[in-house]
Design a protein around this motif. Structure first.
Motif, mmCIF file in Angstrom:
data_model
loop_
_atom_site.group_PDB
_atom_site.id
_atom_site.type_symbol
_atom_site.label_atom_id
_atom_site.label_comp_id
_atom_site.label_asym_id
_atom_site.label_seq_id
_atom_site.Cartn_x
_atom_site.Cartn_y
_atom_site.Cartn_z
ATOM 1 N N LEU A 55 -5.923 1.702 -11.632
ATOM 2 C CA LEU A 55 -6.026 1.596 -10.173
ATOM 3 C C LEU A 55 -4.879 0.752 -9.627
ATOM 4 O O LEU A 55 -4.564 -0.311 -10.169
ATOM 5 C CB LEU A 55 -7.359 0.937 -9.806
ATOM 6 C CG LEU A 55 -7.649 0.831 -8.306
ATOM 7 C CD1 LEU A 55 -8.117 2.174 -7.759
ATOM 8 C CD2 LEU A 55 -8.700 -0.234 -8.020
ATOM 9 N N ILE A 56 -4.261 1.250 -8.558
ATOM 10 C CA ILE A 56 -3.279 0.443 -7.832
ATOM 11 C C ILE A 56 -4.044 -0.138 -6.653
ATOM 12 O O ILE A 56 -4.257 0.502 -5.624
ATOM 13 C CB ILE A 56 -2.071 1.295 -7.404
ATOM 14 C CG1 ILE A 56 -1.450 1.897 -8.662
ATOM 15 C CG2 ILE A 56 -1.042 0.454 -6.654
ATOM 16 C CD1 ILE A 56 -0.652 3.129 -8.439
ATOM 17 N N LEU A 57 -4.509 -1.342 -6.882
ATOM 18 C CA LEU A 57 -5.534 -1.961 -6.034
ATOM 19 C C LEU A 57 -5.200 -1.960 -4.551
ATOM 20 O O LEU A 57 -6.024 -1.592 -3.715
ATOM 21 C CB LEU A 57 -5.737 -3.396 -6.540
ATOM 22 C CG LEU A 57 -6.802 -4.206 -5.840
ATOM 23 C CD1 LEU A 57 -8.166 -3.590 -6.066
ATOM 24 C CD2 LEU A 57 -6.767 -5.641 -6.349
ATOM 25 N N GLU A 58 -3.964 -2.345 -4.219
ATOM 26 C CA GLU A 58 -3.657 -2.537 -2.796
ATOM 27 C C GLU A 58 -3.384 -1.233 -2.055
ATOM 28 O O GLU A 58 -3.178 -1.221 -0.854
ATOM 29 C CB GLU A 58 -2.503 -3.539 -2.631
ATOM 30 C CG GLU A 58 -2.835 -4.939 -3.152
ATOM 31 C CD GLU A 58 -4.160 -5.521 -2.637
ATOM 32 O OE1 GLU A 58 -4.645 -5.060 -1.578
ATOM 33 O OE2 GLU A 58 -4.716 -6.406 -3.301
ATOM 34 N N ARG A 59 -3.364 -0.094 -2.754
ATOM 35 C CA ARG A 59 -3.221 1.178 -2.052
ATOM 36 C C ARG A 59 -4.574 1.759 -1.655
ATOM 37 O O ARG A 59 -4.654 2.608 -0.777
ATOM 38 C CB ARG A 59 -2.508 2.197 -2.946
ATOM 39 C CG ARG A 59 -1.026 1.958 -3.082
ATOM 40 C CD ARG A 59 -0.395 3.115 -3.847
ATOM 41 N NE ARG A 59 0.978 2.815 -4.197
ATOM 42 C CZ ARG A 59 1.717 3.576 -4.990
ATOM 43 N NH1 ARG A 59 1.212 4.683 -5.503
ATOM 44 N NH2 ARG A 59 2.952 3.246 -5.265
ATOM 45 N N ASN A 65 -10.159 -5.528 -1.417
ATOM 46 C CA ASN A 65 -8.724 -5.718 -1.649
ATOM 47 C C ASN A 65 -8.152 -6.416 -0.413
ATOM 48 O O ASN A 65 -8.893 -6.759 0.526
ATOM 49 C CB ASN A 65 -8.014 -4.402 -2.009
ATOM 50 C CG ASN A 65 -7.991 -3.387 -0.879
ATOM 51 O OD1 ASN A 65 -8.360 -3.677 0.255
ATOM 52 N ND2 ASN A 65 -7.545 -2.181 -1.197
ATOM 53 N N ALA A 101 -3.702 6.062 -5.482
ATOM 54 C CA ALA A 101 -4.183 4.746 -5.917
ATOM 55 C C ALA A 101 -4.870 4.782 -7.274
ATOM 56 O O ALA A 101 -5.047 3.732 -7.886
ATOM 57 C CB ALA A 101 -5.154 4.185 -4.880
ATOM 58 N N LYS A 120 -6.552 -5.480 2.124
ATOM 59 C CA LYS A 120 -6.769 -4.837 3.418
ATOM 60 C C LYS A 120 -8.238 -4.791 3.809
ATOM 61 O O LYS A 120 -8.588 -4.245 4.858
ATOM 62 C CB LYS A 120 -6.213 -3.409 3.393
ATOM 63 C CG LYS A 120 -4.709 -3.335 3.594
ATOM 64 C CD LYS A 120 -4.309 -1.883 3.771
ATOM 65 C CE LYS A 120 -2.805 -1.707 3.818
ATOM 66 N NZ LYS A 120 -2.223 -2.089 5.103
ATOM 67 N N LYS A 180 -8.027 2.734 -0.076
ATOM 68 C CA LYS A 180 -8.668 2.559 1.237
ATOM 69 C C LYS A 180 -10.172 2.825 1.172
ATOM 70 O O LYS A 180 -10.798 3.154 2.181
ATOM 71 C CB LYS A 180 -8.006 3.443 2.292
ATOM 72 C CG LYS A 180 -6.603 2.984 2.680
ATOM 73 C CD LYS A 180 -6.022 3.776 3.834
ATOM 74 C CE LYS A 180 -4.527 3.505 3.988
ATOM 75 N NZ LYS A 180 -3.829 4.664 4.583
#
Ligand SMILES: Cc1ncc(C[n+]2csc(CCOP(=O)(O)OP(=O)(O)O)c2C)c(N)n1
Ligand code: SF4
Ligand code: SF4
Ligand code: SF4
Ligand SMILES: [Mg+2]
Lengths: 278, 84
Positions: free
Chosen positions: B22-26, B49, B78, B51, B28
Motif C-alpha cells: 500500500l502507498i499509504l498517502e495516495r 492517513n 495506491a 489526508k 482515499k
C-alpha cells in the motif's frame, strides 16, 4: 501509524508509476470517482500493448476527465474545451507514425466538441477516443449535458432533464467509427481488453465508459455513495456484443447495454489521401 | 473446493499467493478494493492517513491469490500485489 496496519507492506512506488507523473499524485479526483479506475485500466492496457511509448500521445480537453493527459508520463496536451479531437487530428496528420489517443468527458466530446467528433469519425481519422461518460459536467459542478438521461436531475435540471440524450455508441457508429465499445468503470478486465483492441485498430475507434460522479450526478439523483453508484451501473449492465448501437439507449435507472458493438475495417483518411495524391 | 469433476491436472496446479503493498498517502479510502476482492482478504482499518482517509488493511493474508483485482480497481494507484 503505518506500522499499525495489519499484514500489509507500506511502499513508496506502484508498478504503474513509470507511466505516471508521480509528482502530481494523489490526483484531484474525488474519492471513489470512476475516473481513477478508468485511468488504471488505460495504463494497464498500455503496459500490455508494448508500443513504443515515445510515439504515444495523449490529448484531452477540459473537465475532470480532461485531467487524464496531465497524469500520464507520456507526451500529451491539455487542449481548450472541446478541441481535443482537432488537436489530435493535427498531430496524426503531421506525424502519421504517432499513436494518438484522446481521453475526455461526455461534455467535452459530445457538446462543445460534438462537431469535431462526428467529422473525425466520418473521415475515419486514425484516432482512439476514450469517452468517460458520467452523465454531467463534473468539473463545473454537475450541470446537465448532452448525455444526461431524460428526467435525471442535475444542478441545471433540478426538476428533471427535459432533453433527449445522445447515445454515444450510436452517434459514433452512425457517423463512421470502425470500432465502438461500451463498458462501465467496474468492467475493468473487459475495458482493458477493449482499449487494447481500440488502440490496435486502424481508423476511428471509440470506447465509452459509464462512470460514476458521486459528488454531483450521483448526489442529485440519490444514487448513494461512490461504491453504490459503481455497483448500480454494473448491476444494470447487460453484456451484448454486436448489439445494434441504435438499441443501446440509456434511460434513467434503466439497463445499460455494454459490449463490443462495432469492429470493422475500412480505409482511413490517411489511406485515401495517400491514394488520391499518388 | 467442491468440484463437479476432478480436473486431470489437479495435482499439478499451484494456487498463487500474493502479498499486498500500500502507498499509504495516495489512498482515499473509497473501499473499492475491500468490496470487490473475490477472496475477502482486505478490510477497512480504523486508522487515518495524512489526508484523513481510512486505508485498508489485510485481514486474511493467507487467502490472497494474487489475482490483481484490487490494483486494477483502485482509483488512486495506491494498492498492488506481489506474487510470492
Ligand atoms: C470555452 C469553455 N466553455 C466552458 C468551459 C467550462 N467548462 C469546464 S469543464 C466543462 C464541462 C466538462 O464536462 P465533461 O467533459 O463531461 O467532463 P467531466 O468534468 O464530467 O469529466 C465546462 C463546460 C470552459 N472551460 N471553456
Ligand atoms: S466532480 Fe465528479 S467527475 Fe469530477 S472528480 Fe469528482 S466525482 Fe469525479
Ligand atoms: S490480489 Fe486479488 S485476492 Fe489478493 S487482495 Fe487483491 S483482490 Fe484480493
Ligand atoms: S481502492 Fe485504493 S483508494 Fe480505495 S480504499 Fe483501496 S487502496 Fe484506498
Ligand atoms: Mg462528464
Amino acid at each position: 501509524m503505518a506500522e499499525e496496519l495489519t499484514n500489509l507492506l507500506i511502499s513508496e512506488h506502484h508498478p504503474m508509476d513509470s507511466l505516471l507523473r508521480q509528482d502530481r499524485l494523489p490526483h484531484i479526483w474525488c474519492s471513489g470517482c470512476g475516473l481513477g479506475t478508468v485511468l488504471t485500466c488505460f495504463v494497464s492496457a498500455l503496459q500490455k500493448l508494448e508500443l513504443d511509448l515515445n510515439k504515444v500521445v495523449i490529448v484531452s480537453g477540459i473537465g475532470c476527465t480532461g485531467r487524464a493527459a496531465g497524469y500520464l508520463n507520456l507526451d500529451g496536451f491539455h487542449t481548450t474545451h472541446g478541441r481535443a479531437i482537432p488537436f489530435a487530428t493535427g498531430l496524426k496528420l503531421g506525424n502519421p507514425e504517432l499513436k494518438v489517443v484522446v481521453i475526455s468527458g461526455d461534455g467535452d466530446l459530445m457538446a462543445i466538441g460534438g462537431n469535431h467528433f462526428i467529422h473525425a469519425a466520418r473521415r475515419n481519422m486514425d484516432l482512439t477516443v476514450l469517452c468517460v461518460n458520467n452523465f454531467n459536467y463534473g468539473m463545473t459542478s454537475g450541470q446537465v449535458g448532452p448525455t444526461t438521461p431524460t428526467d435525471a436531475r442535475t444542478s441545471t435540471s433540478p426538476y428533471g432533464n427535459a432533453e433527449h440524450p445522445f447515445n454515444v455508441p450510436y452517434l459514433a457508429a452512425a457517423t463512421g467509427a470502425t470500432y465502438v465499445a461500451r463498458w462501465t468503470a467496474l468492467h475493468v478486465r473487459r475495458l482493458e481488453r477493449s482499449l487494447i483492441e481500440a488502440m490496435n485498430k486502424r481508423g476511428f475507434s471509440l470506447v465509452e465508459v459509464i462512470s460514476p460522479c458521486p459528488t454531483y450526478y450521483g448526489r442529485w439523483n440519490k444514487m448513494g455513495d461512490a461504491l453504490e453508484q459503481m455497483k448500480q451501473y454494473h448491476d444494470h449492465s447487460i453484456i451484448r456484443h454486436r448489439t445494434d448501437p441504435a438499441e443501446a439507449d440509456i434511460s434513467l435507472g434503466g439497463e445499460i447495454i455494454v459490449g463490443r458493438f462495432v469492429d470493422e475495417d475500412k480505409p482511413t483518411f490517411c489511406d485515401l489521401q495517400r491514394e488520391a495524391v499518388q | 473446493m467442491k468440484l463437479w469433476r476432478k480436473p486431470l491436472d489437479q495435482d499439478r496446479v499451484v494456487v498463487p499467493h500474493g502479498e499486498i503493498h500500500l502507498i499509504l498517502e495516495r489512498c482515499k479510502g473509497c473501499q473499492l478494493c475491500v468490496t470487490y476482492c473475490p477472496r475477502s482478504v482486505l478490510e477497512m482499518s480504523n486508522l487515518f492517513n495524512a489526508k484523513g482517509y481510512h486505508p485498508p488493511q489485510v485481514g486474511f493474508p493467507g487467502r490472497c491469490v494474487a489475482c490483481g483485482l484490487c490494483a486494477m480497481l483502485c482509483p488512486e494507484f495506491a494498492i498492488y500485489v506481489v506474487e510470492v
